[in-house]
Design a protein around this motif. Structure first.
Motif, PDB file in Angstrom:
ATOM      1  N   MET A  39     128.908  23.475 -29.695  1.00 31.47           N
ATOM      2  CA  MET A  39     128.575  24.471 -28.704  1.00 31.47           C
ATOM      3  C   MET A  39     129.173  25.809 -29.140  1.00 31.47           C
ATOM      4  O   MET A  39     130.261  25.872 -29.677  1.00 31.47           O
ATOM      5  N   LYS A  40     128.443  26.879 -28.845  1.00 33.46           N
ATOM      6  CA  LYS A  40     128.929  28.234 -29.096  1.00 33.46           C
ATOM      7  C   LYS A  40     129.470  28.804 -27.796  1.00 33.46           C
ATOM      8  O   LYS A  40     128.933  28.542 -26.725  1.00 33.46           O
ATOM      9  N   ALA A  41     130.531  29.601 -27.924  1.00 37.52           N
ATOM     10  CA  ALA A  41     131.105  30.272 -26.763  1.00 37.52           C
ATOM     11  C   ALA A  41     131.504  31.682 -27.173  1.00 37.52           C
ATOM     12  O   ALA A  41     132.061  31.887 -28.253  1.00 37.52           O
ATOM     13  N   THR A  42     131.222  32.633 -26.298  1.00 39.80           N
ATOM     14  CA  THR A  42     131.665  34.012 -26.498  1.00 39.80           C
ATOM     15  C   THR A  42     132.532  34.384 -25.317  1.00 39.80           C
ATOM     16  O   THR A  42     132.156  34.152 -24.169  1.00 39.80           O
ATOM     17  N   ALA A  86     140.864  25.076 -27.690  1.00 38.71           N
ATOM     18  CA  ALA A  86     141.314  23.685 -27.601  1.00 38.71           C
ATOM     19  C   ALA A  86     140.165  22.703 -27.379  1.00 38.71           C
ATOM     20  O   ALA A  86     140.341  21.495 -27.546  1.00 38.71           O
ATOM     21  N   GLN A  87     139.002  23.226 -27.016  1.00 43.52           N
ATOM     22  CA  GLN A  87     137.848  22.371 -26.729  1.00 43.52           C
ATOM     23  C   GLN A  87     137.202  21.931 -28.042  1.00 43.52           C
ATOM     24  O   GLN A  87     136.726  22.766 -28.810  1.00 43.52           O
ATOM     25  N   PRO A  88     137.169  20.630 -28.326  1.00 47.27           N
ATOM     26  CA  PRO A  88     136.551  20.157 -29.570  1.00 47.27           C
ATOM     27  C   PRO A  88     135.070  20.551 -29.646  1.00 47.27           C
ATOM     28  O   PRO A  88     134.348  20.502 -28.652  1.00 47.27           O
ATOM     29  N   GLY A  89     134.655  20.966 -30.821  1.00 47.60           N
ATOM     30  CA  GLY A  89     133.256  21.270 -31.057  1.00 47.60           C
ATOM     31  C   GLY A  89     132.787  22.623 -30.542  1.00 47.60           C
ATOM     32  O   GLY A  89     131.589  22.886 -30.534  1.00 47.60           O
ATOM     33  N   VAL A  90     133.700  23.477 -30.127  1.00 50.04           N
ATOM     34  CA  VAL A  90     133.317  24.792 -29.625  1.00 50.04           C
ATOM     35  C   VAL A  90     133.632  25.851 -30.678  1.00 50.04           C
ATOM     36  O   VAL A  90     134.771  25.980 -31.124  1.00 50.04           O
ATOM     37  N   ALA A  91     132.598  26.590 -31.080  1.00 47.07           N
ATOM     38  CA  ALA A  91     132.759  27.723 -31.999  1.00 47.07           C
ATOM     39  C   ALA A  91     132.904  28.976 -31.145  1.00 47.07           C
ATOM     40  O   ALA A  91     131.980  29.353 -30.428  1.00 47.07           O
ATOM     41  N   VAL A  92     134.067  29.607 -31.219  1.00 41.64           N
ATOM     42  CA  VAL A  92     134.391  30.715 -30.324  1.00 41.64           C
ATOM     43  C   VAL A  92     134.222  32.063 -31.026  1.00 41.64           C
ATOM     44  O   VAL A  92     134.733  32.270 -32.120  1.00 41.64           O
ATOM     45  N   THR A 121     128.541  30.482 -22.649  1.00 40.51           N
ATOM     46  CA  THR A 121     128.295  29.324 -23.510  1.00 40.51           C
ATOM     47  C   THR A 121     126.825  28.942 -23.384  1.00 40.51           C
ATOM     48  O   THR A 121     126.075  29.560 -22.624  1.00 40.51           O
ATOM     49  N   ASP A 122     126.461  27.884 -24.083  1.00 44.40           N
ATOM     50  CA  ASP A 122     125.096  27.371 -23.997  1.00 44.40           C
ATOM     51  C   ASP A 122     124.762  26.911 -22.572  1.00 44.40           C
ATOM     52  O   ASP A 122     123.596  26.802 -22.212  1.00 44.40           O
ATOM     53  N   LYS A 123     125.787  26.635 -21.781  1.00 44.25           N
ATOM     54  CA  LYS A 123     125.593  26.122 -20.422  1.00 44.25           C
ATOM     55  C   LYS A 123     125.610  27.202 -19.351  1.00 44.25           C
ATOM     56  O   LYS A 123     125.432  26.910 -18.178  1.00 44.25           O
ATOM     57  N   GLY A 124     125.867  28.454 -19.744  1.00 45.98           N
ATOM     58  CA  GLY A 124     125.856  29.526 -18.757  1.00 45.98           C
ATOM     59  C   GLY A 124     126.961  30.537 -18.980  1.00 45.98           C
ATOM     60  O   GLY A 124     127.625  30.557 -20.009  1.00 45.98           O
ATOM     61  N   VAL A 125     127.151  31.368 -17.964  1.00 41.12           N
ATOM     62  CA  VAL A 125     128.154  32.439 -17.992  1.00 41.12           C
ATOM     63  C   VAL A 125     129.004  32.316 -16.737  1.00 41.12           C
ATOM     64  O   VAL A 125     128.486  32.041 -15.653  1.00 41.12           O
ATOM     65  N   ARG A 126     130.303  32.558 -16.910  1.00 41.40           N
ATOM     66  CA  ARG A 126     131.200  32.593 -15.757  1.00 41.40           C
ATOM     67  C   ARG A 126     132.206  33.723 -15.935  1.00 41.40           C
ATOM     68  O   ARG A 126     132.682  33.979 -17.035  1.00 41.40           O
ATOM     69  N   LEU A 127     132.514  34.364 -14.830  1.00 40.89           N
ATOM     70  CA  LEU A 127     133.673  35.232 -14.758  1.00 40.89           C
ATOM     71  C   LEU A 127     134.801  34.273 -14.403  1.00 40.89           C
ATOM     72  O   LEU A 127     134.815  33.700 -13.313  1.00 40.89           O
TER      73      LEU A 127
END
Length: 114
Positions: free
Chosen positions: A1-4, A23-29, A97-103
């Motif tokens: 998963m990608k995360a910005t 710390a989240q496995p599999g997350v490209a930050v 992330t691929d699952k959405g955006v949160r503040l």
């Protein structure tokens, strides 16, 4: 998963969110220090739309003059223009992330998109 993360390293909540992402496995930050690289009005509008909040809900009120300037009651275009001109008005951290955006205030909101 990608995360910005739209990040401010001077903010404890933002630092904690970044640590949680790393710390989240599999997350490209991807880290965007928004005070150095301000987002465009279009990008901010997309982030808030995807988060399901109005731009004024993403305004940083603490340690800013947002309320005195009437931004907490302003229309979306006015709020976005102010944020672009003065990125300190952007509440942080915003995480996409691929699952959405949160503040991510409170920080636990990050779990909704991981």
């Amino acid at each position: 998963m990608k995360a910005t993360i739209w990040h401010n390293p001077g903010c404890r909540t933002s630092r904690n969110a970044l640590a949680r992402l790393k710390a989240q496995p599999g997350v490209a930050v991807t880290v965007v220090e928004y005070l150095k690289q301000p987002p465009t009005a279009a990008k901010l509008a997309q982030l808030y739309r995807d988060a399901g909040i109005a731009p004024r809900d993403g305004l940083r009120r603490r340690n800013t003059d947002a309320e005195a300037r009437g931004l907490t009651q302003a229309d979306d275009a006015t709020v976005l223009a102010a944020m672009v001109a003065e990125p300190v008005l952007i509440e942080r951290p915003l995480v996409e992330t691929d699952k959405g955006v949160r503040l991510c205030r409170p920080l636990e909101k990050i779990e909704e998109i991981l």
